[in-house]
Design an enzyme around this catalytic site. Structure first.
Site, mmCIF file in Angstrom:
data_model
loop_
_atom_site.group_PDB
_atom_site.id
_atom_site.type_symbol
_atom_site.label_atom_id
_atom_site.label_comp_id
_atom_site.label_asym_id
_atom_site.label_seq_id
_atom_site.Cartn_x
_atom_site.Cartn_y
_atom_site.Cartn_z
ATOM 1 N N CYS B 126 -1.307 -42.682 -70.117
ATOM 2 C CA CYS B 126 -1.203 -43.017 -68.684
ATOM 3 C C CYS B 126 -1.814 -41.859 -67.904
ATOM 4 O O CYS B 126 -2.764 -41.250 -68.374
ATOM 5 C CB CYS B 126 0.205 -43.388 -68.266
ATOM 6 S SG CYS B 126 1.542 -42.374 -68.916
ATOM 7 N N ARG B 127 -1.296 -41.537 -66.724
ATOM 8 C CA ARG B 127 -1.957 -40.541 -65.872
ATOM 9 C C ARG B 127 -1.986 -39.160 -66.503
ATOM 10 O O ARG B 127 -3.012 -38.486 -66.520
ATOM 11 C CB ARG B 127 -1.254 -40.463 -64.517
ATOM 12 C CG ARG B 127 -1.629 -41.575 -63.577
ATOM 13 C CD ARG B 127 -0.694 -41.636 -62.405
ATOM 14 N NE ARG B 127 0.647 -42.058 -62.793
ATOM 15 C CZ ARG B 127 0.993 -43.336 -62.990
ATOM 16 N NH1 ARG B 127 0.121 -44.291 -62.826
ATOM 17 N NH2 ARG B 127 2.213 -43.647 -63.352
#
Lengths: 160, 175
Positions: B126-127
């Site tokens: 993810c981020r």
């Protein structure tokens, strides 16, 4: 001691403050009690507490909120509960202001777990300041009428 | 003990009692909670994605990998899955990654099954260090039978900072 009882309006106001703030703290504690995992992440995102204190705070804080809220409503050890609630509001206000001042985006986690923006943080700071004013007014009251403490004679009945 | 103590002293004593009962209530609640956490969490970012730890944390049961291993797997043709919402995926993702937003996992079941058939090695991301979608997705992939799903803890932030291939746009499977 003047020997004069606090007026009915005054006693009513203090009772309303007690019921409101007590209910507020019970309400705020429920979702935190339901999900310690989510609440611990909220505390982490405040970026204030050292890592080893985060889980313990997430475990203990909602329990204290709940018990203080219940005690305030039933009026048992209500002075102590009022003190805890006032102190908690002070701590929340400091934490929110500190994070606003350093421009951190965070989720307050007050009543639900949802992302909040800076505008929302200002709103909740104002809201908490209003709650604090209410808590201080309650704390300064000379007697908590219609509470268990009052029934047991721990709160002044005949004199103010 | 009516009026035995000064009101202020009594308030402080009562506050201590409320604090003690409240703490006990919190500990008991946590012990019986379906989302219980241990007394001390794993919040140090140098050791992986920060989490409260314990078997109910998103990070539980998933293997985390660092940049070097992610790069090696990328070069060996592992499937990269982007666990962020589709909008963020369109703005930029690991080159060749497919989009499986964690919160819409059900809509993407076909992709998940296809991934499982094609190549067994799956890398979820993810981020960056502080998001848990990749961990949640890896858990769901495990449940779907894709046992080799791992989490690239550094996520897109670390990947793009290292100058590794990133691309923009919809890709093949974005809804």
């Amino acid at each position: 001691m003047s020997g004069r009882r606090p007026s009915l309006i005054h006693r009513g106001l203090v009772l309303i403050l007690r019921l409101f703030l007590g209910g507020l703290f019970i309400y705020a504690s429920v979702h935190k009690l339901q999900d310690p995992v989510a609440f611990s992440k909220i505390i982490y995102n405040y970026k204030i507490l050292p890592g080893f204190l985060i889980n313990m705070s997430a475990i203990v804080l909602p329990g204290v909120e709940l018990v203080a809220g219940i005690m305030l409503i039933i009026g048992f050890m209500s002075r102590g509960a009022a003190l805890i609630i006032t102190a908690s509001l002070l701590v929340f206000i400091c934490a929110i202001s500190y994070n606003l001042a350093r421009g951190l985006e965070f989720d307050c986690g007050c009543f639900s777990f949802s992302r909040s923006t800076k505008g929302a943080a200002v709103d909740l700071l104002i809201r908490d300041l209003i709650f604090l004013a209410m808590a201080l007014r309650m704390l300064c009251a000379r007697g908590f009428a219609w509470s268990l403490d009052w029934l047991f004679g721990l709160e002044p009945k005949q004199h103010s | 003990m009516p009026q035995k103590h000064h009101p202020l002293v009594r308030s402080v004593i009562e506050a201590a009692v409320v604090l003690a009962i409240g703490s006990l209530a919190g500990v008991v609640n946590n012990a019986f909670s379906s989302h219980s956490i241990p007394c001390v969490g794993e919040w140090d970012k140098t050791y992986g994605v920060p989490s409260p730890g314990g078997e109910h944390a998103a990070t539980h049961g998933n293997r985390e990998i660092g940049l070097a291993e992610a790069r090696r797997l990328f070069e060996n043709g592992a499937v990269f899955v982007d666990a962020r919402p589709a909008g963020e995926y369109r703005e930029g993702h690991v080159a060749g990654a497919i989009s499986i937003p964690e919160d819409e996992f059900r809509l993407y079941l076909e992709e998940v099954l296809r991934v499982g058939e094609e190549r067994p090695m799956v890398v979820a991301y993810c981020r960056g260090m502080e998001c848990d979608e990749a961990h949640l997705l890896a858990g769901r992939l495990h449940d779907a039978g894709i046992n080799e799903a791992v989490v690239f803890a550094g996520g897109l932030t670390e990947w793009s900072r290292a100058g590794l291939p990133v691309e923009k746009g919809g890709g093949g499977n974005v809804r």
